[in-house]
Scaffold this active site. Structure first.
Site, PDB file in Angstrom:
ATOM      1  N   HIS A 219       0.863  -1.184   0.000  1.00 19.44           N
ATOM      2  CA  HIS A 219       0.000   0.000   0.000  1.00 19.44           C
ATOM      3  C   HIS A 219       0.904   1.240   0.000  1.00 19.44           C
ATOM      4  CE1 HIS A 219      -3.611   2.437   1.876  1.00 19.44           C
ATOM      5  NE2 HIS A 219      -2.876   3.171   1.083  1.00 19.44           N
TER       6      HIS A 219
ATOM      7  N   GLU B  62       1.004   7.963  -3.835  1.00 22.87           N
ATOM      8  CA  GLU B  62       1.844   7.592  -2.679  1.00 22.87           C
ATOM      9  C   GLU B  62       3.122   8.415  -2.651  1.00 22.87           C
ATOM     10  OE1 GLU B  62       1.001   5.428  -0.062  1.00 22.87           O
ATOM     11  OE2 GLU B  62      -0.952   5.601  -1.013  1.00 22.87           O
TER      12      GLU B  62
ATOM     13  N   HIS C  94       3.337  10.771   0.506  1.00 25.92           N
ATOM     14  CA  HIS C  94       4.258  10.234   1.511  1.00 25.92           C
ATOM     15  C   HIS C  94       5.732  10.333   1.087  1.00 25.92           C
ATOM     16  CE1 HIS C  94       0.866   8.640   3.812  1.00 25.92           C
ATOM     17  NE2 HIS C  94       0.380   8.162   2.684  1.00 25.92           N
TER      18      HIS C  94
HETATM   19  P1  5GP Z   1      -7.368   5.869   6.879  1.00 28.35           P
HETATM   20  O1  5GP Z   1      -8.131   7.044   7.335  1.00 28.35           O
HETATM   21  O2  5GP Z   1      -8.047   5.090   5.803  1.00 28.35           O
HETATM   22  O3  5GP Z   1      -6.781   5.016   7.966  1.00 28.35           O
HETATM   23  O4  5GP Z   1      -6.050   6.467   6.174  1.00 28.35           O
HETATM   24  C1  5GP Z   1      -6.151   7.257   5.018  1.00 28.35           C
HETATM   25  C2  5GP Z   1      -4.761   7.634   4.609  1.00 28.35           C
HETATM   26  O5  5GP Z   1      -4.157   8.500   5.564  1.00 28.35           O
HETATM   27  C3  5GP Z   1      -3.769   6.486   4.470  1.00 28.35           C
HETATM   28  O6  5GP Z   1      -3.855   5.808   3.285  1.00 28.35           O
HETATM   29  C4  5GP Z   1      -2.474   7.233   4.590  1.00 28.35           C
HETATM   30  O7  5GP Z   1      -2.167   7.919   3.394  1.00 28.35           O
HETATM   31  C5  5GP Z   1      -2.780   8.202   5.671  1.00 28.35           C
HETATM   32  N1  5GP Z   1      -2.513   7.653   7.000  1.00 28.35           N
HETATM   33  C6  5GP Z   1      -3.417   7.087   7.861  1.00 28.35           C
HETATM   34  N2  5GP Z   1      -2.820   6.737   9.017  1.00 28.35           N
HETATM   35  C7  5GP Z   1      -1.509   7.069   8.888  1.00 28.35           C
HETATM   36  C8  5GP Z   1      -0.396   6.958   9.765  1.00 28.35           C
HETATM   37  O8  5GP Z   1      -0.478   6.494  10.911  1.00 28.35           O
HETATM   38  N3  5GP Z   1       0.786   7.415   9.283  1.00 28.35           N
HETATM   39  C9  5GP Z   1       0.916   7.950   8.043  1.00 28.35           C
HETATM   40  N4  5GP Z   1       2.131   8.369   7.672  1.00 28.35           N
HETATM   41  N5  5GP Z   1      -0.118   8.088   7.212  1.00 28.35           N
HETATM   42  C10 5GP Z   1      -1.316   7.645   7.614  1.00 28.35           C
HETATM   43  P1  5GP Z   2      -3.897   6.762   1.126  1.00 29.07           P
HETATM   44  O1  5GP Z   2      -5.049   6.032   1.709  1.00 29.07           O
HETATM   45  O2  5GP Z   2      -2.574   6.138   1.054  1.00 29.07           O
HETATM   46  O3  5GP Z   2      -3.886   8.225   1.350  1.00 29.07           O
HETATM   47  O4  5GP Z   2      -4.387   6.735  -0.373  1.00 29.07           O
HETATM   48  C1  5GP Z   2      -4.848   5.657  -1.036  1.00 29.07           C
HETATM   49  C2  5GP Z   2      -5.319   6.271  -2.348  1.00 29.07           C
HETATM   50  O5  5GP Z   2      -4.843   5.460  -3.396  1.00 29.07           O
HETATM   51  C3  5GP Z   2      -6.831   6.328  -2.443  1.00 29.07           C
HETATM   52  O6  5GP Z   2      -7.190   7.510  -3.151  1.00 29.07           O
HETATM   53  C4  5GP Z   2      -7.161   5.104  -3.246  1.00 29.07           C
HETATM   54  O7  5GP Z   2      -8.301   5.256  -4.050  1.00 29.07           O
HETATM   55  C5  5GP Z   2      -5.923   4.975  -4.139  1.00 29.07           C
HETATM   56  N1  5GP Z   2      -5.623   3.583  -4.479  1.00 29.07           N
HETATM   57  C6  5GP Z   2      -5.407   3.150  -5.730  1.00 29.07           C
HETATM   58  N2  5GP Z   2      -5.195   1.826  -5.726  1.00 29.07           N
HETATM   59  C7  5GP Z   2      -5.260   1.416  -4.445  1.00 29.07           C
HETATM   60  C8  5GP Z   2      -5.121   0.140  -3.827  1.00 29.07           C
HETATM   61  O8  5GP Z   2      -4.898  -0.907  -4.435  1.00 29.07           O
HETATM   62  N3  5GP Z   2      -5.232   0.128  -2.467  1.00 29.07           N
HETATM   63  C9  5GP Z   2      -5.477   1.237  -1.736  1.00 29.07           C
HETATM   64  N4  5GP Z   2      -5.553   1.123  -0.418  1.00 29.07           N
HETATM   65  N5  5GP Z   2      -5.631   2.456  -2.299  1.00 29.07           N
HETATM   66  C10 5GP Z   2      -5.529   2.538  -3.649  1.00 29.07           C
END
Ligand code: 5GP
Ligand code: 5GP
Length: 227
Positions: A62, A116, A120
């Protein structure tokens, strides 16, 4: 004036300049986050496969996320350092197999990699340039075989319910470090194993024990669905 106080006066400028020089840290460690494709695809939102077809039934990447030791994290750190596919051309093939995208409408991996990197990767650019960022994630993925570790402990993606503690123990036995488990819900609302995060030192070299306690959102027993 005594000798110790003279020495303190001489050292003061050094002490105050330290945070903005070599000891300043952009972040403290990385979370290396792997996803189980079966748990991305069987949700209400479903999923879409890449042009190359259904990915292998294995944990895929991811992201590699810089983090602070207080639990907060930086994001979108450098608009100037745009995602540039030409810098990772030699990694594309292996990235496609270990870092596929399952998001709809197209499962377009470059959109995922770009997201990503921007969110990040730009926050760890002082340590890892684009090639090193993606290369480090691939190296870590090859080093960590979660599916094997789980199967060795009798935990299989067969739609059964497994203890979250047993899942964590199996991963700890294999990697040497406690993972952080993440769960989501399948179409019927059952909680299932979706993500596994491990912690990596700020150079991206070695797995470490996570500097912050990992609060998992998984219940005591979770589903491990097939893919
Ligand atoms: P969710 O709200 O689905 O847990 O996270 C959404 C997105 O926020 C993740 O895909 C990631 O990009 C970022 N994120 C969530 N939790 C963390 C964390 O503990 N550390 C970092 N660096 N990013 C996070
Ligand atoms: P994060 O949660 O790291 O901020 O972001 C994830 C982003 O990447 C979301 O906008 C999601 O739609 C996109 N994405 C594309 N492909 C994937 C996948 O295979 N897994 C996840 N978790 N996110 C994906």
């Amino acid at each position: 004036m005594t000798l110790p106080s003279i020495m303190l006066l001489l050292l003061l400028p050094l002490l105050f300049s330290a945070p903005s020089t070599s000891t300043a840290r952009d972040f403290d460690f990385f979370y290396f986050v792997l996803q189980w494709p079966g748990s991305f695809c069987d949700t209400k939102k479903s999923c879409c496969y890449p042009a190359t077809g259904k990915p292998t039934a294995d944990f895929s990447i991811h992201g590699l996320w810089p983090n602070y030791a207080d639990g907060s994290y930086p994001s979108n750190c450098d608009r100037q350092n745009a995602y540039d596919a030409s810098q990772i051309a030699d990694l594309m093939e292996i990235l496609r197999s270990h870092w596929p995208s399952l998001a709809c409408p197209s499962g377009d991996e470059s959109t995922f990699w770009k997201h990503e990197w921007q969110k990040h990767g730009t926050c760890s650019e002082s340590v890892l340039d684009q090639h090193a960022y993606f290369g480090t994630a691939l190296r870590l993925r090859t080093q960590i075989n979660l599916l094997q570790a789980l199967q060795d402990a009798g935990i299989k993606p067969d739609g059964g319910l497994y203890s979250s503690t047993d899942i964590s123990s199996a991963i700890r036995n294999s990697t040497g470090f406690e993972p952080k488990l993440g769960c989501n819900a399948d179409g019927g609302g059952n909680r299932q194993l979706y993500e596994v995060s491990v912690c990596v030192d700020a150079k991206g070299e070695r797995l470490i024990e996570c500097p912050i306690s990992s609060i998992s959102n998984c219940p005591p027993r979770v589903e491990f669905p097939p893919f």
